[in-house]
Design an enzyme around this catalytic site. Structure first.
Site, PDB file in Angstrom:
ATOM      1  N   SER A 136       0.866  -1.171   0.000  1.00 19.50           N
ATOM      2  CA  SER A 136       0.000   0.000   0.000  1.00 19.50           C
ATOM      3  C   SER A 136       0.903   1.221   0.000  1.00 19.50           C
ATOM      4  O   SER A 136       1.349   1.696   1.046  1.00 19.50           O
ATOM      5  CB  SER A 136      -0.897  -0.012   1.248  1.00 19.50           C
ATOM      6  OG  SER A 136      -1.635   1.175   1.352  1.00 19.50           O
ATOM      7  N   HIS A 192      -3.333  -5.922   2.846  1.00 19.94           N
ATOM      8  CA  HIS A 192      -2.417  -6.859   3.499  1.00 19.94           C
ATOM      9  C   HIS A 192      -3.043  -8.228   3.722  1.00 19.94           C
ATOM     10  O   HIS A 192      -2.427  -9.115   4.303  1.00 19.94           O
ATOM     11  CB  HIS A 192      -1.940  -6.302   4.842  1.00 19.94           C
ATOM     12  CG  HIS A 192      -1.053  -5.110   4.697  1.00 19.94           C
ATOM     13  ND1 HIS A 192      -0.626  -4.361   5.766  1.00 19.94           N
ATOM     14  CD2 HIS A 192      -0.506  -4.533   3.592  1.00 19.94           C
ATOM     15  CE1 HIS A 192       0.143  -3.376   5.332  1.00 19.94           C
ATOM     16  NE2 HIS A 192       0.222  -3.460   4.020  1.00 19.94           N
ATOM     17  N   GLN A 234      -7.019  -1.673   7.171  1.00 22.07           N
ATOM     18  CA  GLN A 234      -5.860  -2.484   6.810  1.00 22.07           C
ATOM     19  C   GLN A 234      -5.158  -3.109   8.007  1.00 22.07           C
ATOM     20  O   GLN A 234      -4.656  -4.231   7.923  1.00 22.07           O
ATOM     21  CB  GLN A 234      -4.859  -1.623   6.036  1.00 22.07           C
ATOM     22  CG  GLN A 234      -3.666  -2.378   5.480  1.00 22.07           C
ATOM     23  CD  GLN A 234      -2.958  -1.602   4.398  1.00 22.07           C
ATOM     24  OE1 GLN A 234      -3.316  -1.654   3.230  1.00 22.07           O
ATOM     25  NE2 GLN A 234      -1.950  -0.849   4.790  1.00 22.07           N
ATOM     26  N   GLU A 235      -5.097  -2.391   9.125  1.00 19.48           N
ATOM     27  CA  GLU A 235      -4.389  -2.910  10.286  1.00 19.48           C
ATOM     28  C   GLU A 235      -5.145  -2.588  11.567  1.00 19.48           C
ATOM     29  O   GLU A 235      -5.532  -1.444  11.803  1.00 19.48           O
ATOM     30  CB  GLU A 235      -2.980  -2.313  10.381  1.00 19.48           C
ATOM     31  CG  GLU A 235      -2.083  -2.602   9.195  1.00 19.48           C
ATOM     32  CD  GLU A 235      -0.738  -1.902   9.290  1.00 19.48           C
ATOM     33  OE1 GLU A 235      -0.397  -1.408  10.394  1.00 19.48           O
ATOM     34  OE2 GLU A 235      -0.039  -1.833   8.275  1.00 19.48           O
ATOM     35  N   GLU A 274       1.949  -8.997   7.172  1.00 20.63           N
ATOM     36  CA  GLU A 274       2.675  -8.519   8.334  1.00 20.63           C
ATOM     37  C   GLU A 274       2.501  -9.414   9.551  1.00 20.63           C
ATOM     38  O   GLU A 274       2.830  -9.023  10.678  1.00 20.63           O
ATOM     39  CB  GLU A 274       2.270  -7.078   8.645  1.00 20.63           C
ATOM     40  CG  GLU A 274       2.615  -6.131   7.499  1.00 20.63           C
ATOM     41  CD  GLU A 274       2.265  -4.688   7.776  1.00 20.63           C
ATOM     42  OE1 GLU A 274       1.778  -4.391   8.894  1.00 20.63           O
ATOM     43  OE2 GLU A 274       2.465  -3.843   6.891  1.00 20.63           O
ATOM     44  N   ASP A 333      -4.752   1.383  11.274  1.00 21.25           N
ATOM     45  CA  ASP A 333      -4.260   1.939  10.013  1.00 21.25           C
ATOM     46  C   ASP A 333      -5.333   1.658   8.978  1.00 21.25           C
ATOM     47  O   ASP A 333      -5.504   0.529   8.519  1.00 21.25           O
ATOM     48  CB  ASP A 333      -2.938   1.296   9.600  1.00 21.25           C
ATOM     49  CG  ASP A 333      -2.446   1.784   8.228  1.00 21.25           C
ATOM     50  OD1 ASP A 333      -3.075   2.704   7.651  1.00 21.25           O
ATOM     51  OD2 ASP A 333      -1.439   1.243   7.730  1.00 21.25           O
ATOM     52  N   GLU A 372      -4.185   5.907  11.661  1.00 17.16           N
ATOM     53  CA  GLU A 372      -3.252   6.229  10.583  1.00 17.16           C
ATOM     54  C   GLU A 372      -3.988   6.250   9.245  1.00 17.16           C
ATOM     55  O   GLU A 372      -4.858   5.405   9.005  1.00 17.16           O
ATOM     56  CB  GLU A 372      -2.136   5.184  10.558  1.00 17.16           C
ATOM     57  CG  GLU A 372      -1.129   5.343   9.434  1.00 17.16           C
ATOM     58  CD  GLU A 372      -0.156   4.178   9.397  1.00 17.16           C
ATOM     59  OE1 GLU A 372       0.335   3.857   8.293  1.00 17.16           O
ATOM     60  OE2 GLU A 372       0.112   3.581  10.451  1.00 17.16           O
ATOM     61  N   ASP A 400       0.663   8.886   6.699  1.00 21.52           N
ATOM     62  CA  ASP A 400       1.604   8.000   6.008  1.00 21.52           C
ATOM     63  C   ASP A 400       1.582   8.342   4.527  1.00 21.52           C
ATOM     64  O   ASP A 400       2.440   9.072   4.033  1.00 21.52           O
ATOM     65  CB  ASP A 400       1.240   6.545   6.261  1.00 21.52           C
ATOM     66  CG  ASP A 400       2.115   5.567   5.472  1.00 21.52           C
ATOM     67  OD1 ASP A 400       3.186   5.975   4.981  1.00 21.52           O
ATOM     68  OD2 ASP A 400       1.727   4.391   5.325  1.00 21.52           O
ATOM     69  N   LYS A 414       9.084   6.211   7.275  1.00 18.97           N
ATOM     70  CA  LYS A 414       9.503   5.051   6.498  1.00 18.97           C
ATOM     71  C   LYS A 414      10.715   5.476   5.661  1.00 18.97           C
ATOM     72  O   LYS A 414      10.565   6.209   4.681  1.00 18.97           O
ATOM     73  CB  LYS A 414       8.383   4.574   5.569  1.00 18.97           C
ATOM     74  CG  LYS A 414       7.182   3.971   6.287  1.00 18.97           C
ATOM     75  CD  LYS A 414       6.103   3.563   5.290  1.00 18.97           C
ATOM     76  CE  LYS A 414       4.938   2.850   5.959  1.00 18.97           C
ATOM     77  NZ  LYS A 414       3.845   2.536   4.993  1.00 18.97           N
ATOM     78  N   HIS A 420       8.040  -0.212   9.550  1.00 16.83           N
ATOM     79  CA  HIS A 420       8.473  -1.202   8.570  1.00 16.83           C
ATOM     80  C   HIS A 420       7.661  -1.036   7.286  1.00 16.83           C
ATOM     81  O   HIS A 420       6.875  -0.101   7.147  1.00 16.83           O
ATOM     82  CB  HIS A 420       8.263  -2.610   9.142  1.00 16.83           C
ATOM     83  CG  HIS A 420       6.814  -2.930   9.402  1.00 16.83           C
ATOM     84  ND1 HIS A 420       6.327  -4.207   9.555  1.00 16.83           N
ATOM     85  CD2 HIS A 420       5.715  -2.124   9.531  1.00 16.83           C
ATOM     86  CE1 HIS A 420       5.039  -4.197   9.773  1.00 16.83           C
ATOM     87  NE2 HIS A 420       4.638  -2.944   9.762  1.00 16.83           N
ATOM     88  N   ARG A 421       7.794  -1.986   6.349  1.00 13.84           N
ATOM     89  CA  ARG A 421       6.937  -2.087   5.174  1.00 13.84           C
ATOM     90  C   ARG A 421       6.359  -3.497   5.112  1.00 13.84           C
ATOM     91  O   ARG A 421       6.849  -4.422   5.771  1.00 13.84           O
ATOM     92  CB  ARG A 421       7.709  -1.790   3.882  1.00 13.84           C
ATOM     93  CG  ARG A 421       8.319  -0.415   3.763  1.00 13.84           C
ATOM     94  CD  ARG A 421       7.360   0.727   4.007  1.00 13.84           C
ATOM     95  NE  ARG A 421       6.252   0.812   3.087  1.00 13.84           N
ATOM     96  CZ  ARG A 421       6.147   1.698   2.079  1.00 13.84           C
ATOM     97  NH1 ARG A 421       7.134   2.555   1.869  1.00 13.84           N
ATOM     98  NH2 ARG A 421       5.076   1.739   1.320  1.00 13.84           N
ATOM     99  N   SER A 422       5.346  -3.671   4.303  1.00 17.19           N
ATOM    100  CA  SER A 422       4.710  -4.994   4.232  1.00 17.19           C
ATOM    101  C   SER A 422       5.636  -6.020   3.592  1.00 17.19           C
ATOM    102  O   SER A 422       5.583  -7.209   3.918  1.00 17.19           O
ATOM    103  CB  SER A 422       3.395  -4.913   3.464  1.00 17.19           C
ATOM    104  OG  SER A 422       3.594  -4.342   2.184  1.00 17.19           O
ATOM    105  N   LYS A 458       6.197   0.613  14.457  1.00 13.09           N
ATOM    106  CA  LYS A 458       5.327  -0.379  13.817  1.00 13.09           C
ATOM    107  C   LYS A 458       6.219  -1.380  13.102  1.00 13.09           C
ATOM    108  O   LYS A 458       6.990  -0.991  12.228  1.00 13.09           O
ATOM    109  CB  LYS A 458       4.422   0.283  12.767  1.00 13.09           C
ATOM    110  CG  LYS A 458       3.201   0.972  13.289  1.00 13.09           C
ATOM    111  CD  LYS A 458       2.397   1.573  12.140  1.00 13.09           C
ATOM    112  CE  LYS A 458       1.988   0.526  11.108  1.00 13.09           C
ATOM    113  NZ  LYS A 458       1.133   1.083  10.038  1.00 13.09           N
TER     114      LYS A 458
END
Length: 552
Positions: free
Chosen positions: A164, A277, A285-286, A327, A364, A409, A436, A461, A489-491, A512
């Site tokens: 994303s 994700h 998403q999270e 993740e 998120d 987020e 983000d 990031k 981090h990133r996915s 994160k």
């Protein structure tokens, strides 16, 4: 602070200087040049003492009282005197390990040799295709850089990749050749490291990170790292920092903190995945837990792990599959986003923790993925509805009234600046609103966000902007505005743990890095546990203090 010194350059371009007041004759044939006198920015410096002043190699140096600092970081010190170097006034030795020179000429040559022994040799800075030496957690190639110093110190770094991604992120360079890795190959980025970056950096000191990163930006020559690729640039930026820390005998976090206060961050553990994700899960998403109400990082992480395991048992007992997303969070098929929040709350309580006091919920939304450009609304498939920005903000406000949510987020589309301002006006004094996709670790977009009061926190990031220094610049600007920050981090991750060190070194306060599952995520948590142990009684957990501006 600057002082005028007498200086000259060696054939290799290394700057030699002597501060005013040196022994007679040592300044002969030198010319006036300005030099910074803060030793904290000059860990590459070789210093030559003449008793009452200092000769330095590398451009930046300080007075005799700073030589002890230099020695403590392994900086070579060359003395023209056979007697021990002493601090002014107290006569105490400054330390051991300095090099004795016979005369000024010998001192200069030894200083040059010592400095050159601590410069970057990027001949092995990256691997060569067609062999792909590194893959990310989704099985896509990534760029791995290896920086070797002439003293034998080696720094290795691997860059992550997002799924994303914001449209304003720095360019991640992929080959686009469908016959290799579905077009996701990195031959071009790797070639840029080997053929363009390596020759340009060879012989450069790695001990001033901003100089390394400035050279990378100049070589790239673009606003979005499209000249070399953000993946190529960041790999070298991180690897150079690691090489410098190895050479100095420091942990990466200590090397980059430069003596400033540090802390262990609040982990925001993504225990339930949706959106991009996962598949056939929630719109959001999270769904994360933030165990902020503890005294130590290790206790907070333990709570997060136990909540994750509790959620697993609840989902199993309810007949849900236990598939995990990119993740590491579980990705059950749930009727609505509210159901996802409810099951996370149930997991917190079942694990024996108190929601809203010890553990909070963070979301998120990744709302840019929900944005429908044709209708100008946000499509929530799980809710079976489409909402305007105002309606979506009202939905969030209702959730915050009902649940212990501490952070949201990307609550709105990355170009919905008016909507973001409305969101911040309504919820900004109650919860953290993290940009983000909106801000992409970019100081230009961050400045607009600050000026328009859109959001009150930034997600950091490094691969969104391309260098360690630019990431820190975004953090500094956010802090100056009274905002908070989250290292992320990133996915598509790797076993690289640089972000854990950055979160500690810069006292970021939050991180994160996914669920406590999948080794590329757990590697960051394990790194933070090691740092906590390294700090010992000096370890400080950010905890609730990071949210002091909010009404909890």
């Amino acid at each position: 602070m600057e002082a005028v010194c007498k200086g000259a350059k060696s054939e290799g371009g290394t700057t030699i200087g002597i501060l005013p007041g040196g022994s007679p004759g040592t300044a002969n044939d030198y010319v006036d040049i300005p030099v910074a006198t803060n030793m904290g920015y000059a860990r590459n410096v070789a210093v030559v003492s003449t008793g009452s002043s200092v000769i330095a190699v590398g451009g930046a140096f300080g007075t005799l009282s700073e030589i002890a600092y230099a020695l403590s970081y392994g900086i070579p010190v060359v003395s023209l005197n056979s007697w021990p170097l002493t601090l002014r006034g107290d006569g105490q030795p400054v330390g051991d390990g300095y090099i004795i020179a016979d005369d000024p000429a010998d001192a200069v040559q030894k200083a040059i040799a010592a400095a050159e022994a601590r410069t970057v040799d990027t001949g092995t800075v990256a691997f060569s295709e067609p062999i792909t030496r590194a893959l990310d957690s989704r099985g896509n190639p990534t760029v791995e850089a290896e920086v070797t110093l002439t003293d034998g110190s080696v720094g290795l770094a691997l860059v992550p990749s997002g799924a994303s991604t914001g449209r304003y992120e720095a360019l991640e360079l992929r080959d686009g050749d469908a016959s290799r890795f579905g077009g996701n190959g990195t031959k071009t980025a790797v070639a840029n490291v080997n053929d363009r970056i390596a020759p340009a950096l060879k012989g450069t000191s790695p001990f001033v990170q901003r100089d390394i990163d400035a050279a990378l930006r100049e070589l790239d020559g673009s606003d979005d790292k499209s000249g070399l690729g953000a993946n190529a640039v960041l790999a070298v930026s991180m690897a150079a920092a690691r090489a410098a820390s190895v050479s100095a005998g420091d942990s990466l976090w200590r090397h980059l903190s430069d003596g400033r206060p540090v802390s262990l961050p609040v982990p925001m553990l993504n225990i339930l995945n949706g959106g991009r994700h996962a598949s056939n899960s929630a719109d959001v998403q999270e769904f994360m837990v933030a165990p902020a109400g503890f005294e130590r990082f290790s206790d907070a992480l333990r709570a997060g792990v136990e909540i994750y395991q509790s959620l697993k048992s609840i989902l199993r007992d309810s007949g849900h599959n236990l598939n995990v997303g990119d993740e590491g969070g579980f990705a059950p098929t749930l009727p609505s986003n509210r159901d996802a929040i409810e099951v996370v709350l149930q997991a917190i309580a079942s694990a024996g923790y108190e929601p809203g006091r010890q553990v909070y919920i963070a979301l998120d939304v990744a709302a840019s993925e929900l944005w429908n450009a044709e209708t100008g609304e946000y499509d929530l498939a799980r809710e079976g509805t489409s909402l305007s920005a105002e309606q979506l903000v009202a939905l969030y406000a209702g959730w915050c009234d009902e649940y212990p949510i501490i952070s949201i987020e990307d609550g709105l589309f990355e170009d919905d600046w008016d909507g973001w301002t409305t969101l911040t006006q309504q919820l900004g004094n109650r919860i953290q609103l993290v940009g983000d996709d909106l801000l992409v670790t970019n100081i230009s977009r961050l400045r607009r966000g600050i000026d328009t009061a859109a959001a009150n926190a930034i997600l950091l990031k490094p691969n969104q902007i391309g260098t360690i220094s630019e990431t820190e610049d975004a953090l500094s600007m956010a802090r100056d505005a009274g905002w908070t920050a989250v290292m992320s981090h990133r996915s598509g991750e790797t076993e690289d743990t640089t972000i854990a060190d950055l979160a500690v070194a810069w006292d970021v306060g939050q991180i994160k890095t996914g669920a406590p599952a999948r080794s590329e995520r757990v590697a960051k948590y394990n790194r933070l546990l090691r740092i906590e142990a390294e700090l010992g009684p000096d370890a400080r957990y950010a905890g609730k203090s990071i949210y002091r501006h909010l009404i909890l």
